[in-house]
Enzyme design. Structure first.
Site, PDB file in Angstrom:
ATOM      1  N   LYS A  25       0.765  -1.108   0.027  1.00  0.00           N
ATOM      2  CA  LYS A  25       0.046   0.019   0.133  1.00  0.00           C
ATOM      3  C   LYS A  25       0.849   1.305   0.068  1.00  0.00           C
ATOM      4  CE  LYS A  25      -3.527  -2.306   2.730  1.00  0.00           C
ATOM      5  NZ  LYS A  25      -4.873  -2.588   1.998  1.00  0.00           N
ATOM      6  N   GLU A  42      -2.508   6.738   8.200  1.00  0.00           N
ATOM      7  CA  GLU A  42      -3.215   7.625   7.505  1.00  0.00           C
ATOM      8  C   GLU A  42      -4.247   8.479   8.244  1.00  0.00           C
ATOM      9  OE1 GLU A  42      -5.742   5.196   4.583  1.00  0.00           O
ATOM     10  OE2 GLU A  42      -3.924   4.728   3.371  1.00  0.00           O
ATOM     11  N   HIS A  71     -14.566  -3.368   8.631  1.00  0.00           N
ATOM     12  CA  HIS A  71     -13.833  -3.161   7.471  1.00  0.00           C
ATOM     13  C   HIS A  71     -13.971  -4.172   6.349  1.00  0.00           C
ATOM     14  CE1 HIS A  71     -12.128  -0.049   9.571  1.00  0.00           C
ATOM     15  NE2 HIS A  71     -11.103  -0.816  10.585  1.00  0.00           N
ATOM     16  N   GLU A  90      -9.717   1.506  -5.665  1.00  0.00           N
ATOM     17  CA  GLU A  90     -10.494   1.506  -4.274  1.00  0.00           C
ATOM     18  C   GLU A  90     -10.124   3.076  -3.621  1.00  0.00           C
ATOM     19  OE1 GLU A  90     -11.428  -2.791  -2.525  1.00  0.00           O
ATOM     20  OE2 GLU A  90      -9.867  -1.569  -1.432  1.00  0.00           O
ATOM     21  N   ARG A 114      -7.014  -7.739  -9.805  1.00  0.00           N
ATOM     22  CA  ARG A 114      -7.528  -9.075  -9.975  1.00  0.00           C
ATOM     23  C   ARG A 114      -9.054  -8.621 -10.167  1.00  0.00           C
ATOM     24  NH1 ARG A 114     -10.372  -8.985  -4.883  1.00  0.00           N
ATOM     25  NH2 ARG A 114      -9.000  -8.142  -3.278  1.00  0.00           N
TER      26      ARG A 114
HETATM   27  P1  ADP Z   1      -7.803  -3.995   2.495  1.00  0.00           P
HETATM   28  O1  ADP Z   1      -6.456  -4.292   1.838  1.00  0.00           O
HETATM   29  O2  ADP Z   1      -7.799  -4.817   4.082  1.00  0.00           O
HETATM   30  O3  ADP Z   1      -8.940  -3.852   1.541  1.00  0.00           O
HETATM   31  P2  ADP Z   1      -8.073  -1.091   2.600  1.00  0.00           P
HETATM   32  O4  ADP Z   1      -7.017  -0.075   2.655  1.00  0.00           O
HETATM   33  O5  ADP Z   1      -8.868  -1.409   1.154  1.00  0.00           O
HETATM   34  O6  ADP Z   1      -7.652  -2.452   3.181  1.00  0.00           O
HETATM   35  O7  ADP Z   1      -9.068  -0.421   3.543  1.00  0.00           O
HETATM   36  C1  ADP Z   1     -10.430  -1.367   3.884  1.00  0.00           C
HETATM   37  C2  ADP Z   1     -11.485  -0.552   4.738  1.00  0.00           C
HETATM   38  O8  ADP Z   1     -10.966   0.097   5.858  1.00  0.00           O
HETATM   39  C3  ADP Z   1     -11.906   0.226   3.689  1.00  0.00           C
HETATM   40  O9  ADP Z   1     -12.893  -0.014   2.849  1.00  0.00           O
HETATM   41  C4  ADP Z   1     -12.418   1.453   4.590  1.00  0.00           C
HETATM   42  O10 ADP Z   1     -13.845   1.117   5.004  1.00  0.00           O
HETATM   43  C5  ADP Z   1     -11.551   1.467   5.769  1.00  0.00           C
HETATM   44  N1  ADP Z   1     -10.490   2.494   5.496  1.00  0.00           N
HETATM   45  C6  ADP Z   1      -9.350   2.258   4.849  1.00  0.00           C
HETATM   46  N2  ADP Z   1      -8.670   3.384   4.901  1.00  0.00           N
HETATM   47  C7  ADP Z   1      -9.513   4.493   5.614  1.00  0.00           C
HETATM   48  C8  ADP Z   1      -9.327   5.623   6.357  1.00  0.00           C
HETATM   49  N3  ADP Z   1      -8.066   6.194   5.747  1.00  0.00           N
HETATM   50  N4  ADP Z   1     -10.367   6.268   6.688  1.00  0.00           N
HETATM   51  C9  ADP Z   1     -11.526   5.824   7.089  1.00  0.00           C
HETATM   52  N5  ADP Z   1     -11.590   4.426   6.712  1.00  0.00           N
HETATM   53  C10 ADP Z   1     -10.543   3.877   6.219  1.00  0.00           C
HETATM   54  P1  ADP Z   2     -12.899  -7.440  -2.607  1.00  0.00           P
HETATM   55  O1  ADP Z   2     -11.740  -6.444  -2.103  1.00  0.00           O
HETATM   56  O2  ADP Z   2     -12.578  -8.195  -4.041  1.00  0.00           O
HETATM   57  O3  ADP Z   2     -14.254  -7.035  -2.316  1.00  0.00           O
HETATM   58  P2  ADP Z   2     -12.364  -8.700  -0.229  1.00  0.00           P
HETATM   59  O4  ADP Z   2     -11.084  -7.932   0.049  1.00  0.00           O
HETATM   60  O5  ADP Z   2     -13.455  -8.299   0.511  1.00  0.00           O
HETATM   61  O6  ADP Z   2     -12.535  -8.683  -1.882  1.00  0.00           O
HETATM   62  O7  ADP Z   2     -12.143 -10.141  -0.120  1.00  0.00           O
HETATM   63  C1  ADP Z   2     -11.042 -10.851  -0.823  1.00  0.00           C
HETATM   64  C2  ADP Z   2     -10.055 -11.493   0.007  1.00  0.00           C
HETATM   65  O8  ADP Z   2     -11.047 -12.468   0.740  1.00  0.00           O
HETATM   66  C3  ADP Z   2      -9.232 -12.399  -0.742  1.00  0.00           C
HETATM   67  O9  ADP Z   2      -8.059 -11.749  -0.743  1.00  0.00           O
HETATM   68  C4  ADP Z   2      -9.309 -13.796   0.209  1.00  0.00           C
HETATM   69  O10 ADP Z   2      -8.297 -13.413   1.245  1.00  0.00           O
HETATM   70  C5  ADP Z   2     -10.595 -13.754   0.833  1.00  0.00           C
HETATM   71  N1  ADP Z   2     -11.570 -14.713   0.012  1.00  0.00           N
HETATM   72  C6  ADP Z   2     -12.801 -14.494   0.129  1.00  0.00           C
HETATM   73  N2  ADP Z   2     -13.444 -15.486  -0.549  1.00  0.00           N
HETATM   74  C7  ADP Z   2     -12.547 -16.213  -0.976  1.00  0.00           C
HETATM   75  C8  ADP Z   2     -12.455 -17.752  -1.866  1.00  0.00           C
HETATM   76  N3  ADP Z   2     -13.606 -17.927  -2.434  1.00  0.00           N
HETATM   77  N4  ADP Z   2     -11.253 -17.936  -2.041  1.00  0.00           N
HETATM   78  C9  ADP Z   2     -10.089 -17.371  -1.663  1.00  0.00           C
HETATM   79  N5  ADP Z   2     -10.237 -16.407  -0.966  1.00  0.00           N
HETATM   80  C10 ADP Z   2     -11.315 -15.811  -0.479  1.00  0.00           C
HETATM   81 MG    MG Z   3      -9.138  -2.974   0.043  1.00  0.00          MG
END
Ligand code: ADP
Ligand code: ADP
Ligand code: MG
Length: 644
Positions: free
Chosen positions: A116, A200, A235, A275, A297
């Site tokens: 990230k 952040e 989250h 995102e 992906r």
């Molecule tokens: P992941 O790799 O686990 O998906 P993300 O960086 O996409 O991590 O963050 C997951 C979720 O956390 C976001 O969908 C949002 O709800 C929350 N989030 C992430 N960054 C922030 C932020 N700076 N402020 C508020 N909420 C956040």
């Molecule tokens: P997206 O950001 O695509 O909505 P999420 O971050 O919520 O997805 O979920 C994707 C993650 O969830 C994957 O990186 C994996 O760790 C897990 N996951 C969920 N469903 C599956 C599955 N059927 N097979 C493998 N991993 C999965």
């Molecule tokens: Mg994310």
């Protein structure tokens, strides 16, 4: 065009990819672990290769086995789905080095977006607004605390290698920073093998808005508009929709243009998602939306984009991987109507959303109904099992409507109609979330579910309509059948067809009382010979009755004073959802507990789960000690309902 494809995944996404490949005339090869030998994706593929034991790290995560399976079956290409190896650049490179086609972006693009902090730096250079914060090398706690103070509380500490909502800590004030940092680093090291974090600004009134992008090998990049995934629990996305409520044309254009710039900056090929996090305190504004991360992906929630654009994203992936250009130009893409998706999980909202595993003895998902567009993506059928080894998602419920209200109404109907036993699902919770006022008017942010709290958890006690529906059947049964005429209750007839017959009792015994038992609760119900205003779905299952209302399925038995009828599964039994370790035990045998009270903490699959009491009662049995390893489905605690 590719003529054969190996799918390096399982569950619903493997089935989803097989469906499109088949429509395109492509031969499909599945891979499977021990636990998945009988799985739906194996049954659906043209061929299937066993790749090892059930734990993913010994099967679905072993790149060499997957490449060997492709070579042994003569598959030309590998589609990774999402999760597992989908964002593993080394695997993508190994696939290419083996002379196979990788259905995904170049390994270099995956690497560029993999961490990230590096991704944010790259995006900032490409002119994409990024969430303000510190994303440097220096990981000294005192130094990071200074950065946090500079950014201004609240802040979010994030593992740079994080994913799936893990490795994040929100910190509200300076005194909490050091502890939160240490705990975030511990989780990051355990889950991702990398304890680096970034800091952040925590965005207030946060909305998660993401843009679907697509690139090809001819230098084209298009976007397929945005999705809103703000309805989250811890989250993690629960309900996703497209387009985003309240998005105006100008903001959409600015956002989607930024997403295209982001994809171009890494020469992106294939399906990807950018995102963003938005500060929605004053609606959606282009200057208050920041880049968060890119998922290189196909995304879990891609179907909502397909529903509003009419594009099959998997088909596009396969065409682009075969060297074809993207089938449509940007000007040819448009949004039509509204689409919504809910993730149906095998988990028990009444027990703190603890995963629920086991055989799906009784299982049915909503199908096309009165011409409405209901789309179900799943990898299981009745009789299959939800295993403790993988993600507990059972299905995705997807729908399309002319407008947002229609999409919500459809999806609520779908959630309502999920019938499942004895595995517990979040369908009742989804139904309540979809009925929530703030959600209905589009006032969504990522804190909504946490704020609504208990209001979204279905009652442990069965509602009157459910009790009456069962009572009619019990009375009918005791009279030898044929006495009732169930007007509002759907029944499965002997020959397996569904019929909706009337609800009348021909020989009503005066003042009949029926005693029912369900999940450790005993009900005494006076039989009422009247029609009811809505219709729970009732079926005979073994010597009990399964009843589904608003997505909640219950199993009733006639209560016999000697104890549980036929040893029916009791909701008061707290079973270990997966193999794990007991971290803390908060109660002792004989303790009186109240609904929602924490009983113990279990660590399983690198996640901590709190096990809570499903209703007021007494700890009748306790088989857990701190530090103990427990097997899947081990009875840890049994709660007996408090006497009325
Ligand atoms: P992941 O790799 O686990 O998906 P993300 O960086 O996409 O991590 O963050 C997951 C979720 O956390 C976001 O969908 C949002 O709800 C929350 N989030 C992430 N960054 C922030 C932020 N700076 N402020 C508020 N909420 C956040
Ligand atoms: P997206 O950001 O695509 O909505 P999420 O971050 O919520 O997805 O979920 C994707 C993650 O969830 C994957 O990186 C994996 O760790 C897990 N996951 C969920 N469903 C599956 C599955 N059927 N097979 C493998 N991993 C999965
Ligand atoms: Mg994310």
């Amino acid at each position: 065009m590719i003529t054969s494809l190996l799918i390096a995944n399982r569950g619903e996404i493997a089935c989803r990819i097989i469906r499109t490949a088949r429509e395109m005339g492509i031969r499909t090869v599945a891979v499977y672990s021990d636990a998945d030998a009988q799985a739906l994706h194996v049954r659906q593929a043209d061929e299937a290769v066993h790749i090892g034991p059930s734990p993913a790290r010994e099967s679905y995560l072993v790149g060499e086995k997957i490449i060997a399976a492709a070579q042994a079956t003569g598959a030309e290409a590998i589609h990774p789905g999402y999760g597992f190896l989908s964002e593993n650049a080394a695997f993508a490179q190994a696939v290419i080095d083996a002379g196979l086609i990788w259905v995904g972006p170049n390994p270099a693009s995956i690497t560029a977006m993999g961490l990230k902090d590096a991704a944010k730096k790259l995006m900032a250079e490409a002119g994409v607004p990024v969430t303000p914060g510190y994303m440097g090398e220096n990981q000294d706690p005192a130094f990071l605390a200074e950065r946090a103070a500079e950014i201004g509380y609240p802040v979010l500490i994030k593992a740079v290698a994080g994913g799936g909502g893990k490795g994040m800590r929100k910190v509200d004030a300076a005194p909490d920073f050091i502890d939160a940092l240490a705990s975030c680093q511990r989780e990051a090291a355990a889950s991702f093998g990398n304890d680096h974090v970034l800091i952040e600004k925590y965005i207030l009134t946060p909305r998660h808005i993401e843009v679907q992008v697509f690139g090809d090998t001819h230098g084209n990049v298009v976007h397929l508009f945005e999705r809103d995934c703000s309805l989250q629990r811890r989250h993690q996305k629960v309900i996703e929709e497209a387009p985003a409520p309240g998005m105006d044309k100008v903001t959409r254009e600015a956002l989607c243009a930024a997403a295209v710039r982001a994809a171009q900056a890494v020469d992106y090929v294939g399906a990807g998602t950018i995102e963003f996090i938005a500060d929605a305190s004053e609606g959606l504004r282009a200057d208050r939306i920041w880049f968060m991360e890119m998922n290189t992906r196909l995304q879990v929630e891609h179907p909502v984009t397909e529903e509003i654009t009419g594009v099959d994203l998997v088909e596009w992936q396969l065409r682009v991987a075969s060297g074809e250009p993207i089938p449509l130009r940007q000007e040819e893409l448009a949004i039509k109507g509204w689409a919504m998706e809910a993730r149906l999980y095998a988990e028990d909202p009444a027990k703190g959303f603890l995963p629920s595993v086991g055989r799906l003895d009784y299982f049915s998902l909503p199908r096309l109904y009165r011409g409405k567009r209901f789309r179900v993506e799943t990898g299981v059928q009745e009789g299959d099992a939800i295993s403790p080894y993988y993600d507990p998602m059972i299905a995705k419920l997807v729908t399309w409507g002319e407008d947002r209200a229609a999409a919500i109404a459809n999806l609520r109907e779908m959630a309502e109609d999920v019938r499942c036993w004895p595995v517990k699902t979040n369908a009742g919770f989804l139904y309540l979330a979809l009925s929530d006022n703030a959600f209905e008017v589009g006032k969504v942010d990522t804190g909504l579910i946490a704020r609504e709290g208990e209001k979204l958890i279905p009652d442990a006690e069965a509602p009157e309509a459910v009790l009456q529906a069962v009572t009619h059947l019990v009375v009918d049964n005791s009279l030898g059948g044929g006495a009732t005429d169930i007007r509002e209750t759907w029944l499965k007839t002997d020959h397996g067809a569904w019929s909706n017959v009337g609800f009348r009792l021909n020989r009503t015994p005066a003042s009949t009382m029926v005693r029912l038992e369900e999940g450790g609760l005993v009900y005494e119900i006076a039989f009422q010979d009247r029609s009811i205003d809505h219709c729970p779905w009732v079926e005979r299952l073994g010597d009990g009755w399964v009843v589904t209302e608003h997505g909640v399925t219950r199993l009733f038995h006639e209560y016999r004073a000697s104890g549980n009828a036929a040893g029916g599964a009791s909701d008061g039994a707290i079973l270990s959802p997966m193999p794990g370790k007991v971290i803390t035990v908060e109660v002792a045998a004989g303790d009186t507990v109240t609904k929602g009270q924490k009983l113990l903490t279990l660590e399983a699959m690198k996640m901590e789960h709190s096990l809570t009491a499903p209703f007021d009662g007494v700890v009748a049995e306790l088989n857990a000690t701190a530090g103990a390893q427990v097997q899947v489905e081990a009875l840890l605690v049994r709660i007996e309902a408090a006497a009325e």
